[in-house]
Design an enzyme around this catalytic site. Structure first.
Site, PDB file in Angstrom:
ATOM      1  N   LYS A 150       0.643  -1.261   0.092  1.00  0.00           N
ATOM      2  CA  LYS A 150      -0.099  -0.028   0.136  1.00  0.00           C
ATOM      3  C   LYS A 150       0.807   1.201  -0.033  1.00  0.00           C
ATOM      4  CE  LYS A 150      -4.026  -2.147   2.087  1.00  0.00           C
ATOM      5  NZ  LYS A 150      -5.011  -2.039   2.975  1.00  0.00           N
ATOM      6  N   LYS A 230      -8.406 -12.142  -8.053  1.00  0.00           N
ATOM      7  CA  LYS A 230      -9.602 -12.211  -7.198  1.00  0.00           C
ATOM      8  C   LYS A 230     -10.776 -11.408  -7.797  1.00  0.00           C
ATOM      9  CE  LYS A 230      -7.955 -11.501  -3.288  1.00  0.00           C
ATOM     10  NZ  LYS A 230      -7.726 -11.390  -1.739  1.00  0.00           N
ATOM     11  N   LYS A 233     -14.256  -5.396  -5.554  1.00  0.00           N
ATOM     12  CA  LYS A 233     -15.050  -4.257  -5.582  1.00  0.00           C
ATOM     13  C   LYS A 233     -14.430  -3.160  -6.373  1.00  0.00           C
ATOM     14  CE  LYS A 233     -14.324  -1.910  -1.365  1.00  0.00           C
ATOM     15  NZ  LYS A 233     -13.861  -0.629  -2.143  1.00  0.00           N
TER      16      LYS A 233
END
Length: 364
Positions: A150, A230, A233
């Site tokens: 991140k 995967k 969203k």
């Protein structure tokens, strides 16, 4: 028809012991009088990051629901403190918290069988996080994969992003949790909680249990547009993800547009046919059938015909959830009341633990 597979998809949990290579397996579901299980305190959290998708439901929430019938104390937290490690619009965050509560309830989380609460409403989480942070070294946090990933994405990372694994550990240890349902990618963060329990116990005396991981045996749901990734969203491709709030027409369209291949036969071969295998895996999961049964039922169909069958199975599974989410969203006061009651229950468990922690640390 050839069916290549290594194992059946079953709803299974395995206890992962950091210091023990063997794993004990337990079927998920209602506990029976013949099941001998240690008394456990189960805790898990989920960020209020918008609408949940099919992968969230099959990969985590079905397991969460099953745990309510397996253990006497099960706690699920909407971890809003974690969510602000990334910039948030306050109004959207408030709505996302309630939307997440509605989604969890619609999926089967029952406040009479578990404790559902909002993390920030129990101040002991932050207090214990500070104490544990003072026992955590900076190199230990730098080795965690989420920080590396991140911080590179943002080219820099906040102090909150750097230390949020400590808050995760505090979330777990605050309730003296013994078991934590997690995904494979969270194992290293759970290991930090185990390490901090040992460090605290070595310094102040035996107090925190070392929590174990409960890993769901459900296969991960892949993107409908890129079956090597995967389902997510945040996928920029709108047809890649099936959301719990999608209408039947939305679901039919997305499944029909799902990437497969040029072979018409329906088989389960994840390595050579990931797209078709993803459809088979989803079909098995939502229908409660085995992979073999699903493939056998698809004999004689081409992949185009089979997509219609898969879409119908997913619609039947998600339609009641979608309607319940809509109903719950319309009653904001009810959701706020449920979260407030959950926070009271969580606080009643957290307060005595923190009282003992303060004494052990020497605050009084």
């Amino acid at each position: 028809m050839a069916l290549s597979m290594r194992c059946n998809v079953k709803s299974v949990f395995r206890f992962v012991h950091k210091s023990n290579s063997h794993r004990r397996l337990f079927k998920a579901g209602k506990a029976t009088g013949t099941t001998s299980l240690p008394k456990a305190q189960v805790f898990s959290g989920i960020q209020p990051t918008g609408v949940l998708h099919l992968g969230n439901y099959l990969g985590a929430l079905e397991s969460w629901v099953a745990l309510q019938d397996k253990y006497s104390t099960v706690m699920y937290s909407i971890v809003d403190l974690h969510s602000i490690t990334q910039p948030q619009d306050p109004q959207i965050l408030r709505e996302n918290i309630l939307d997440m509560a509605a989604s969890l309830l619609a999926c089967g989380i029952d406040p009479t069988r578990s404790i559902l609460f909002q993390q920030s409403q129990v101040s002991e989480h932050a207090e214990l996080s500070w104490i544990l942070g003072c026992l955590t070294s900076m190199p230990r946090l730098r080795h965690l994969p989420q920080w590396k990933m991140k911080s590179k994405q943002k080219n820099e990372g906040s102090v909150g992003l750097y230390t949020y694994p400590v808050l995760q550990a505090a979330d777990i240890l605050l309730y003296k949790s013994t078991h934590v349902p997690v995904g494979e990618d969270q194992i290293q963060h759970l290991e930090l909680a185990q390490d901090l329990a040992r460090i605290f116990n070595n310094q102040y005396g035996e107090f925190f249990p070392e929590p174990r991981a409960l890993l769901s045996g459900t296969r991960k749901v892949k993107s409908l547009r890129d079956p090597s990734s995967k389902m997510s969203k945040s996928d920029p491709q709108k047809l890649a993800t099936v959301f719990l709030t999608d209408t039947p027409d939305d679901i039919v369209l997305k499944i029909r547009r799902a990437v497969t291949d040029f072979t018409s036969e329906v088989t389960y071969e994840p390595e050579s046919r990931p797209g078709v295998s993803n459809l088979v895996s989803m079909h098995a999961a939502v229908s409660g059938q085995s992979l073999e049964e699903v493939v056998r039922l698809a004999e004689g169909m081409d992949t185009g015909q089979y997509k219609n069958v898969v879409a119908e199975a997913i619609v039947q599974k998600l339609q009641p959830i979608r309607l319940e989410i809509q109903r719950l969203r319309a009653d904001r006061g009810h959701l706020e009341s449920l979260l407030a009651k959950g926070a009271e229950k969580a606080h009643s468990l957290a307060a005595p633990v923190m009282t003992e922690v303060r004494k052990l640390v020497g605050f009084y």
